[in-house]
Design a protein around this motif. Structure first.
Motif, mmCIF file in Angstrom:
data_model
loop_
_atom_site.group_PDB
_atom_site.id
_atom_site.type_symbol
_atom_site.label_atom_id
_atom_site.label_comp_id
_atom_site.label_asym_id
_atom_site.label_seq_id
_atom_site.Cartn_x
_atom_site.Cartn_y
_atom_site.Cartn_z
ATOM 1 N N ILE A 158 85.272 4.679 -0.780
ATOM 2 C CA ILE A 158 84.084 4.013 -0.265
ATOM 3 C C ILE A 158 82.960 3.998 -1.313
ATOM 4 O O ILE A 158 82.148 3.062 -1.365
ATOM 5 C CB ILE A 158 83.602 4.692 1.040
ATOM 6 C CG1 ILE A 158 82.481 3.902 1.713
ATOM 7 C CG2 ILE A 158 83.156 6.129 0.779
ATOM 8 C CD1 ILE A 158 82.949 2.644 2.365
ATOM 9 N N HIS A 159 82.931 5.001 -2.188
ATOM 10 C CA HIS A 159 81.890 5.079 -3.214
ATOM 11 C C HIS A 159 82.000 3.935 -4.218
ATOM 12 O O HIS A 159 81.010 3.573 -4.871
ATOM 13 C CB HIS A 159 81.987 6.413 -3.966
ATOM 14 C CG HIS A 159 82.152 7.594 -3.065
ATOM 15 N ND1 HIS A 159 83.360 7.916 -2.488
ATOM 16 C CD2 HIS A 159 81.255 8.509 -2.634
ATOM 17 C CE1 HIS A 159 83.214 8.995 -1.745
ATOM 18 N NE2 HIS A 159 81.944 9.384 -1.809
ATOM 19 N N LEU A 160 83.222 3.380 -4.363
ATOM 20 C CA LEU A 160 83.450 2.285 -5.310
ATOM 21 C C LEU A 160 83.497 0.925 -4.625
ATOM 22 O O LEU A 160 83.634 -0.096 -5.295
ATOM 23 C CB LEU A 160 84.765 2.527 -6.063
ATOM 24 C CG LEU A 160 84.874 3.859 -6.798
ATOM 25 C CD1 LEU A 160 86.243 3.988 -7.451
ATOM 26 C CD2 LEU A 160 83.759 4.000 -7.831
ATOM 27 N N ASP A 161 83.372 0.930 -3.321
ATOM 28 C CA ASP A 161 83.378 -0.317 -2.545
ATOM 29 C C ASP A 161 82.491 -0.112 -1.328
ATOM 30 O O ASP A 161 82.953 0.103 -0.214
ATOM 31 C CB ASP A 161 84.808 -0.674 -2.121
ATOM 32 C CG ASP A 161 84.892 -2.019 -1.403
ATOM 33 O OD1 ASP A 161 83.879 -2.739 -1.366
ATOM 34 O OD2 ASP A 161 85.968 -2.320 -0.859
ATOM 35 N N ARG A 162 81.198 -0.144 -1.556
ATOM 36 C CA ARG A 162 80.232 0.190 -0.510
ATOM 37 C C ARG A 162 80.271 -0.776 0.664
ATOM 38 O O ARG A 162 79.785 -0.445 1.749
ATOM 39 C CB ARG A 162 78.816 0.206 -1.101
ATOM 40 C CG ARG A 162 78.581 1.307 -2.121
ATOM 41 C CD ARG A 162 78.559 2.679 -1.474
ATOM 42 N NE ARG A 162 78.253 3.741 -2.429
ATOM 43 C CZ ARG A 162 78.142 5.025 -2.115
ATOM 44 N NH1 ARG A 162 78.321 5.401 -0.866
ATOM 45 N NH2 ARG A 162 77.862 5.911 -3.043
ATOM 46 N N ASP A 163 80.819 -1.937 0.470
ATOM 47 C CA ASP A 163 80.866 -2.945 1.536
ATOM 48 C C ASP A 163 82.190 -2.933 2.288
ATOM 49 O O ASP A 163 82.470 -3.821 3.085
ATOM 50 C CB ASP A 163 80.631 -4.340 0.938
ATOM 51 C CG ASP A 163 80.155 -5.345 1.972
ATOM 52 O OD1 ASP A 163 79.405 -4.956 2.883
ATOM 53 O OD2 ASP A 163 80.550 -6.523 1.866
ATOM 54 N N ALA A 164 83.021 -1.904 2.042
ATOM 55 C CA ALA A 164 84.382 -1.894 2.597
ATOM 56 C C ALA A 164 84.408 -1.957 4.121
ATOM 57 O O ALA A 164 85.279 -2.599 4.702
ATOM 58 C CB ALA A 164 85.119 -0.646 2.123
ATOM 59 N N ASN A 165 83.464 -1.304 4.787
ATOM 60 C CA ASN A 165 83.467 -1.283 6.248
ATOM 61 C C ASN A 165 82.852 -2.531 6.867
ATOM 62 O O ASN A 165 82.893 -2.700 8.080
ATOM 63 C CB ASN A 165 82.719 -0.040 6.759
ATOM 64 C CG ASN A 165 83.494 1.234 6.504
ATOM 65 O OD1 ASN A 165 84.716 1.225 6.480
ATOM 66 N ND2 ASN A 165 82.767 2.326 6.288
ATOM 67 N N ASN A 166 82.266 -3.373 6.036
ATOM 68 C CA ASN A 166 81.635 -4.585 6.551
ATOM 69 C C ASN A 166 82.423 -5.843 6.248
ATOM 70 O O ASN A 166 82.455 -6.771 7.050
ATOM 71 C CB ASN A 166 80.221 -4.729 5.948
ATOM 72 C CG ASN A 166 79.347 -3.537 6.277
ATOM 73 O OD1 ASN A 166 79.342 -3.055 7.402
ATOM 74 N ND2 ASN A 166 78.604 -3.053 5.279
ATOM 75 N N ASN A 167 83.069 -5.856 5.108
ATOM 76 C CA ASN A 167 83.764 -7.092 4.698
ATOM 77 C C ASN A 167 84.870 -6.723 3.730
ATOM 78 O O ASN A 167 84.677 -6.733 2.515
ATOM 79 C CB ASN A 167 82.776 -8.064 4.052
ATOM 80 C CG ASN A 167 83.432 -9.378 3.666
ATOM 81 O OD1 ASN A 167 84.452 -9.761 4.242
ATOM 82 N ND2 ASN A 167 82.843 -10.063 2.700
ATOM 83 N N HIS A 168 86.044 -6.389 4.273
ATOM 84 C CA HIS A 168 87.147 -5.949 3.415
ATOM 85 C C HIS A 168 88.347 -6.864 3.615
ATOM 86 O O HIS A 168 89.051 -6.782 4.609
ATOM 87 C CB HIS A 168 87.537 -4.505 3.742
ATOM 88 C CG HIS A 168 88.624 -3.980 2.850
ATOM 89 N ND1 HIS A 168 88.481 -3.876 1.486
ATOM 90 C CD2 HIS A 168 89.882 -3.543 3.124
ATOM 91 C CE1 HIS A 168 89.587 -3.395 0.956
ATOM 92 N NE2 HIS A 168 90.464 -3.192 1.924
ATOM 93 N N SER A 169 88.565 -7.770 2.685
ATOM 94 C CA SER A 169 89.749 -8.616 2.698
ATOM 95 C C SER A 169 90.781 -8.031 1.744
ATOM 96 O O SER A 169 90.448 -7.272 0.830
ATOM 97 C CB SER A 169 89.405 -10.047 2.287
ATOM 98 O OG SER A 169 88.862 -10.065 0.976
ATOM 99 N N VAL A 170 92.041 -8.383 1.966
ATOM 100 C CA VAL A 170 93.138 -7.844 1.169
ATOM 101 C C VAL A 170 93.766 -8.967 0.349
ATOM 102 O O VAL A 170 94.186 -9.989 0.905
ATOM 103 C CB VAL A 170 94.207 -7.187 2.063
ATOM 104 C CG1 VAL A 170 95.363 -6.679 1.220
ATOM 105 C CG2 VAL A 170 93.597 -6.055 2.886
ATOM 106 N N ASN A 171 93.824 -8.761 -0.953
ATOM 107 C CA ASN A 171 94.523 -9.681 -1.840
ATOM 108 C C ASN A 171 95.917 -9.116 -2.074
ATOM 109 O O ASN A 171 96.075 -8.092 -2.753
ATOM 110 C CB ASN A 171 93.767 -9.816 -3.170
ATOM 111 C CG ASN A 171 94.423 -10.790 -4.118
ATOM 112 O OD1 ASN A 171 95.619 -10.696 -4.400
ATOM 113 N ND2 ASN A 171 93.645 -11.731 -4.620
ATOM 114 N N PRO A 172 96.975 -9.732 -1.523
ATOM 115 C CA PRO A 172 98.314 -9.137 -1.595
ATOM 116 C C PRO A 172 98.810 -8.918 -3.017
ATOM 117 O O PRO A 172 99.504 -7.934 -3.287
ATOM 118 C CB PRO A 172 99.191 -10.141 -0.840
ATOM 119 C CG PRO A 172 98.251 -10.887 0.036
ATOM 120 C CD PRO A 172 96.969 -10.971 -0.721
ATOM 121 N N GLN A 173 98.477 -9.815 -3.923
ATOM 122 C CA GLN A 173 98.950 -9.685 -5.303
ATOM 123 C C GLN A 173 98.268 -8.522 -6.008
ATOM 124 O O GLN A 173 98.910 -7.725 -6.704
ATOM 125 C CB GLN A 173 98.691 -10.992 -6.067
ATOM 126 C CG GLN A 173 99.079 -10.962 -7.530
ATOM 127 C CD GLN A 173 100.587 -10.925 -7.761
ATOM 128 O OE1 GLN A 173 101.368 -11.266 -6.878
ATOM 129 N NE2 GLN A 173 101.003 -10.514 -8.957
#
Length: 433
Positions: A158-173
């Protein structure tokens, strides 16, 4: 142990033993063999006997099992149940090796409409089919299940992606390559597979030629809830229906013509040699019938119940359902309706099923998707349009469909087994509708 508890125990064992369609079909084969069913070879002559059970397998991932009834099939027709053996997952790419920063990873493809976020931070096993050349230069095939944590997809902190809980999309590649070991040296995945095959008793492996392997969650199926109201597991969609159909077929008497078909590739459109849009079921039924007129008369006297899980109404997201059609877990099987023929249910086939539920002392529910949302589909419409058989779509209500771990009611599969067993024993599916 009560009948319900014993049923759910066997169900959990089946789910845990079936990490891929290949393993699910093998588990069904073993249970059919134990019940006295005989294997058929499509390349040979068939000598079918009244009251006997038979099965055949294609590609190791699809199966048709049937019993021959007492009376001519053109007079009685077939009572059929259909389901599918595949589930959304992560499949290993043909050349998967990735060496980055001292970590050895495997590239994966997303099979079907998987819910991807739950795949992170799970203990992942690996299973599937491996094709190899043996020491004598012969091509061989092996089922393998590395039923231990061999991989993981770590989340970004979470420290490296502060927006993870608000807008987290997954890029499969980018996001889904699986970490399987740490090494400064390059590794060859096929060499690792050859060693794994040797450890599983395949001592004659000269070279691994190809494979169809999937990652899966190592956590076993479990009874969940304060009062164990639920069963949680991977691949409930749709191994739950495969198991219910198998149990129903084995529990029914041998007087009627009964069929269970479990197809692969439903999650990716069913358009394959062993999918519901392929010729497998029709070719088997035509061969049983023997000639065109018998086939046509038999189909006119037959019915298919397509069993595939339904969306239970989620207590946190009830607005995602039509207010009058929100199935509850442990409140009975669900009749699935769609006017645009995404489901093959009509009023005649649903009425027959309602009567079966009443006579089995089992409650029944209905599902219709919200009018402003798209509807999924099943093998029901594909089978109905391919062979012209009257069809019904039903299923057990579940939560978290297409997640790495899904949830169903602990009573629903048991109750649907009671209904489908009674359906298999109907004197007629024509007079009833």
């Amino acid at each position: 142990m009560s009948d319900l508890q014993e049923f759910n125990k066997r169900l959990r064992e089946f789910l845990d033993a079936s990490p891929t369609p290949f393993h699910a079909v093998e588990e069904m084969r073993l249970r059919l063999q134990e019940a006295g069913f005989s294997a058929l070879d499509e390349r040979g002559e068939w000598q079918l006997e009244q009251g006997k059970g038979y099965y055949l397998i294609r590609n190791g991932s699809s199966i048709v099992a049937f019993r021959c009834g007492k009376d001519p099939v053109h007079e009685r027709g077939w009572r059929m149940v259909g389901a599918h053996t595949d589930s959304p997952n992560l499949k290993v790419k043909p050349t998967p090796e990735l060496h980055r920063h001292g970590y050895f990873q495997l590239g994966v493809e997303v099979y079907g409409g998987a819910l991807l976020n739950p795949w992170f931070d799970r203990d992942l096993g690996l299973a599937g089919r491996v094709n190899y050349e043996n020491a004598q230069g012969q091509l061989r095939s092996a089922l393998i299940n590395l039923n231990r944590p061999v991989g993981v997809i770590p989340s970004l902190a979470i420290h490296l992606d502060r927006d993870a809980n608000n807008n987290h999309s997954v890029n499969p590649q980018r996001d889904l390559p699986v970490v399987i070991l740490q090494s400064e040296e390059s590794s060859d995945f096929r060499a690792l597979l050859a060693d794994a095959l040797g450890a599983h008793g395949y001592k004659d492996v000269s070279a691994v030629l190809d494979f169809e392997l999937s990652f899966y969650d190592c956590q076993p199926a479990a009874m969940v809830g304060w009062n164990e109201d639920f069963i949680a597991s991977a691949r409930l969609d749709n191994l739950l229906s495969c198991y219910i159909g198998l149990e129903s077929l084995l529990a029914a008497d041998t007087s009627e013509h009964t069929v269970l078909v479990c197809n692969d590739h439903e999650e990716v459109g069913s358009q394959s040699a062993v999918g519901a849009q392929g010729p497998m079921l029709e070719s088997v039924l035509r061969r049983i019938a023997g000639d065109e007129i018998t086939w046509q008369r038999a189909i006119a006297n037959s019915m298919m119940i397509s069993a595939d899980n339904a969306h239970g109404i989620h207590p946190n997201f009830s607005d995602k359902h039509d207010g009058n059609h929100g199935p509850l877990l442990n409140a009975g099987p669900v009749i699935k309706n769609n006017v645009n023929q995404r489901y093959a249910t009509n009023s005649e086939t649903s009425s027959l099923f309602r009567r079966l539920c009443v006579s089995s002392d089992v409650a029944v529910q209905s599902f219709v998707v919200r009018s402003d949302m798209a509807c999924g589909s099943t093998i029901g419409p594909l089978t109905a349009s391919a062979i012209g058989v009257k069809t019904l779509d039903i299923g057990v209500p579940t939560f978290a469909m297409h997640s790495i771990r899904e949830l169903a009611g602990s009573k629903d599969a048991y109750n649907l087994r009671k209904v489908l067993t009674k359906y298999y024993q109907l004197d007629s599916v024509v007079d009833a509708v």
